[in-house]
Write an enzyme that holds these catalytic residues in place. Sequence first.
Site, mmCIF file in Angstrom:
data_model
loop_
_atom_site.group_PDB
_atom_site.id
_atom_site.type_symbol
_atom_site.label_atom_id
_atom_site.label_comp_id
_atom_site.label_asym_id
_atom_site.label_seq_id
_atom_site.Cartn_x
_atom_site.Cartn_y
_atom_site.Cartn_z
ATOM 1 C CG ASP A 298 0.341 -2.966 4.578
ATOM 2 O OD1 ASP A 298 0.333 -2.847 3.332
ATOM 3 O OD2 ASP A 298 0.819 -2.097 5.329
ATOM 4 C CG HIS A 299 -3.763 -3.207 -0.308
ATOM 5 N ND1 HIS A 299 -4.199 -2.131 0.411
ATOM 6 C CD2 HIS A 299 -3.288 -2.723 -1.469
ATOM 7 C CE1 HIS A 299 -3.987 -1.047 -0.294
ATOM 8 N NE2 HIS A 299 -3.444 -1.366 -1.442
ATOM 9 C CG HIS B 120 0.197 0.854 2.308
ATOM 10 N ND1 HIS B 120 -0.336 -0.327 2.753
ATOM 11 C CD2 HIS B 120 -0.854 1.660 2.039
ATOM 12 C CE1 HIS B 120 -1.654 -0.238 2.744
ATOM 13 N NE2 HIS B 120 -1.995 0.950 2.321
#
Length: 498
Positions: free
Chosen positions: A179-180, A242
């Site tokens: 999950d950047h 996010h």
Amino acid sequence: MEPATFVLFGATGDLAKRKIYPALFQLFVDQKLPSSFSLIGLGRRELSHETFQSNVEQSLITFSRSEVKDADVVKKFLRAFRYHVLDVDRKEDYTKLLRLVEEREEELNITPNRMFYLSVGPEFFETIATNIHESGLGSVDGWKRLVIEKPFGHDLESARQLNHTLNQAFDEPEIYRIDHYLGKPMVQRMGQLLHSALWEQADLRTRSITNIQISANETLGVEERAGYYDHAGAIRDMFQNHMLQLLMMLTIELPNRSSVDEVGKLKRKIMKSLMSLNKMDITQHVVRGQYGAGEIKGEQVVGYTDELGIAVDSQNDTFIAAKLRVDDPFWKDTPIYIRTGKRLKEKVTRIVIEYKSKGPLKDLLIVEIGPNEGIFFQRSQSDKERSDVEMPVRSQLSFMKESVKDAYETLIHDALLGDKTYFAHWDEVELSWEWVQPILYAYQDNLIPLHIYPAGSYGPHEADELLARDGFHWWFDFKNVSNNDSTKGDIHTYEYNT
Ligand SMILES: NC(=O)c1ccc[n+]([C@@H]2O[C@H](COP(=O)([O-])OP(=O)(O)OC[C@H]3O[C@@H](n4cnc5c(N)ncnc54)[C@H](OP(=O)(O)O)[C@@H]3O)[C@@H](O)[C@H]2O)c1
């Protein structure tokens, strides 16, 4: 760091070019790659090793954070790169791949530690994992790891199905879900910085928090992602992953600092304490929006349903705002508002923690995640009682923008090290889908109205009412500030670098 083979599915794709190669190159320059390292790039198109290496070099020139000026360094980096043609459905391609991987391991005399990075569409995840398993690619004496990027499923059921299939080939400790947002330096250092902020503003440690606001506002529209986005919407693209990760990362840090070992456990605890929404709550606590035509930075832009590839009658959401509650002793009286959307007035990812105060001055802790980064303390007038005096008291810490690492650098490095702290654990993913699923049903049954908002605004005004009903407003929306107010509540003004 242990030697490793990096098997990259989707080596000819956009993500590989823009993010993965530049990140690997930066790690190489910083001497953070294993000393014995082999990369095998995969795709359907026919490429020689040389053409592949020269394509990678081109992507470094275009996208690398470090200037690509020393030809010897680049050459040394590219020496590790090989290319292999593979169609994800063709089993014989995996057998040939296994031979190449083993050949390279022998050549380099390295332990068979293999990292399978799936930079391809999520529809291929299950096929690839199964074929890795059946071909013997995954039967190694060293370690094996699987790196995938969201979306992890389309809803609760498909996420469970995906996970079940992945688990036939990889155990949970071997699966690295990117999950950047968790790779962003500010998110990773948020705990540490918040605690130094609270050390300086000691009185805040004993003061109640009245509400928390988490915003991730984008100015971009759907761009080239219509096919994917029109079936995902803001709720699946941003909120389920996010935004809920940001909520978890924040709430586990307050009131007390948590140790790295505890991160996963505490995140799961928070997700389990998130009060689920029943049918009545949903209509009260969730706002769904879609952008209409409008103006962004002085330019006219079309509405969502006029975008290329979007159905004219699409009911897809490009905006969501929601009020959440965490049912634990510390958070039970604190509403947490989350919003995210496309085609909004400004691009910003920010968390605002508002403290209880007696007078009109509100004490805020502000976590700027992007595009600027930093943690700030600010004392501001409440909107109703604004005067000319708005007093920023102090900013705590911030980073120099130039030194900020890309999230992929950190995450790839962590995955090579075997550190899963900043990857999404299956339990978190499942709990997030569980929480979001009633909203998906409500969308499907049209129980929540779809509000059209003009591009260039802050979303539908119903999102403002969501807070106004509780006596709050979204901080730092420019519409809340009169034009002639010189202080404007613009927190960037008060930033300083340490
Ligand atoms: N691009 C981004 O910035 C970004 C950001 C976040 C997440 N992602 C995610 O990352 C993944 C990849 O995105 P992308 O933008 O790189 O996509 P892309 O540019 O379309 O690349 C897709 C890659 O998959 C390969 N591929 C497609 N079908 C294949 C098949 N049947 N067998 C073997 N290889 C196949 C393609 O290679 P050939 O054409 O040579 O077969 C290509 O290398 C997606 O899941 C996306 O959601 C992308």
